[in-house]
Enzyme design. Structure first.
Site, PDB file in Angstrom:
ATOM      1  N   GLU A 114     -29.219 -39.995  27.660  1.00  0.00           N
ATOM      2  CA  GLU A 114     -29.196 -39.256  26.389  1.00  0.00           C
ATOM      3  C   GLU A 114     -30.493 -39.602  25.658  1.00  0.00           C
ATOM      4  O   GLU A 114     -30.546 -40.476  24.818  1.00  0.00           O
ATOM      5  CB  GLU A 114     -27.975 -39.637  25.554  1.00  0.00           C
ATOM      6  CG  GLU A 114     -27.849 -38.778  24.304  1.00  0.00           C
ATOM      7  CD  GLU A 114     -26.715 -39.207  23.398  1.00  0.00           C
ATOM      8  OE1 GLU A 114     -26.415 -38.460  22.452  1.00  0.00           O
ATOM      9  OE2 GLU A 114     -26.128 -40.288  23.614  1.00  0.00           O
ATOM     10  N   ASP A 258     -18.185 -40.698  23.824  1.00  0.00           N
ATOM     11  CA  ASP A 258     -19.415 -41.180  23.186  1.00  0.00           C
ATOM     12  C   ASP A 258     -19.209 -42.614  22.698  1.00  0.00           C
ATOM     13  O   ASP A 258     -19.783 -43.045  21.695  1.00  0.00           O
ATOM     14  CB  ASP A 258     -19.834 -40.264  22.031  1.00  0.00           C
ATOM     15  CG  ASP A 258     -21.276 -40.487  21.569  1.00  0.00           C
ATOM     16  OD1 ASP A 258     -22.082 -40.996  22.375  1.00  0.00           O
ATOM     17  OD2 ASP A 258     -21.581 -40.193  20.403  1.00  0.00           O
TER      18      ASP A 258
END
Length: 364
Positions: A114, A258
């Site tokens: 990410e 997440d």
């Protein structure tokens, strides 16, 4: 032959009956009305997780990654990507080498970067010191040394060189994800046309929609892309979660955590990508500016929150398991309760609280 009884959630229906397991595989689904109210769902597939149980993926540590994966496995995540945050290239490279054995033995399904090719304007909890434009030399090197371990990379499509990077990723079997972006509607669609197939935590780290410039959120919802949704009732209001999932349908939405290392741990001070994070009452925020910094969510809770938001259990299970397994190219092996697939499953109480987890037919 092992038998697991309850209400079996398949991709199409809820079937009261028994799952018959033959070693590591599901052998049969046997309908039977007298099995009680326990709920059986497929093992969860989490595409986006930074850590848990006090352990993080973000430093590239083999031991920390192994423990973080074990923590989430106990909560029903039988398949997962290890997500890193924006980092110097040296750390990215060393993490690939460190995690390769965990990918080879099945502890991890791969690595998700990410960043660091993200928008500074929409960096959220990403460390701005590590952000940069896409580097083809870095991307090519990571894919080469990973030998299949690099499975996803998040890129802001408006950055210089981003479309070339997205195309290269897609051509080399890496999921290209659009996220942490200030892109216009048209720039977003250009990223999808270049080969992007995933939206990194839709809404979060993105320019908000406007009726005269829809931006990335509407651009992604109106495309063919699969949208990640953080179902912790913090990143997304339950109504927004339900709206997005109904807009896409369960084949274009995935539940993710997440999660960071603070998941399952007491409130306190933690670290993410070189920045201090304060966790209070389940909410993680950067110490210096209050930005939300990942979650303290597990996938069993994400499923329960999605159902509480009004999504049908069958759809929520597809979003938590079947759709992400398809994205990873694993639907011929796992992601659903069907004969011939690996016996990854989670037994839940009637109120969808985790009771038992099995991976490859083996109870934890």
């Amino acid at each position: 032959m092992t038998r697991i009884s309850g209400r079996i959630v398949t991709p199409d229906a809820i079937i009261p009956g028994h799952l018959e397991l033959d070693g590591e595989l599901i052998a049969a689904i046997v309908p039977d009305d007298g099995v009680g109210d326990d709920v059986i769902v497929p093992g969860f597939v989490d595409l986006h997780c930074h850590g848990g149980g006090g352990h993080t993926f973000t430093t590239g540590s083999f031991l920390a990654a192994k423990e973080a994966a074990a923590f989430h496995l106990r909560h029903g995540t039988t398949t997962m990507l290890a997500s890193l945050v924006s980092s110097p290239f040296e750390l990215m490279r060393s993490a690939v080498s460190a995690f390769q054995p965990l990918v080879d033995d099945g502890t991890l399904a791969g690595i998700h970067f990410e960043g660091p090719y993200l928008s500074e304007v929409r960096c959220g909890a990403q460390n701005p010191a590590h952000l940069r434009d896409p580097s083809m030399s870095e991307i090519k090197d990571l894919i080469k040394i990973g030998e299949g371990a690099v499975r996803m990379m998040t890129v802001a499509p408006e950055l210089p060189g981003a479309l070339e990077a997205i195309s290269y990723l897609a051509e080399h079997g890496v999921l290209a994800a659009v996220g942490h972006t200030d892109a216009t509607y048209d720039q977003t669609h250009a990223g999808v046309a270049a080969g992007a197939t995933v939206a990194t935590h839709l809404f979060n780290g993105m320019r908000p929609p406007h009726h005269r410039e829809p931006g990335p959120v509407v651009g992604l919802l109106s495309s063919t892309i699969v949208c990640e949704l953080i179902a912790d009732n913090i990143h997304l209001h339950p109504g927004m979660l339900a709206f997005a999932a109904r807009s896409t349908g369960p084949d274009r939405a995935v539940l993710i955590t997440d999660a960071m290392d603070a998941t399952g741990m007491p409130d306190g001070r933690y670290e993410l990508g070189g920045q201090e994070v304060v966790v209070a009452d389940r909410v993680a925020r950067l110490a210096h500016n209050g930005s939300i910094a990942g979650s303290t969510l597990t996938m069993d809770v994400a499923l329960r929150n999605a159902v509480a938001a009004g999504l049908p259990l069958v759809d929520a299970a597809r979003m938590a398991s079947t759709t992400p397994a398809r994205l990873l190219g694993l639907s011929d092996r796992l992601g659903a309760l069907q004969p011939g697939l690996r016996a990854d499953l989670v037994v839940l109480t009637p109120d969808l609280t985790r009771r038992t987890v099995l991976r490859a037919g083996e109870a934890l």
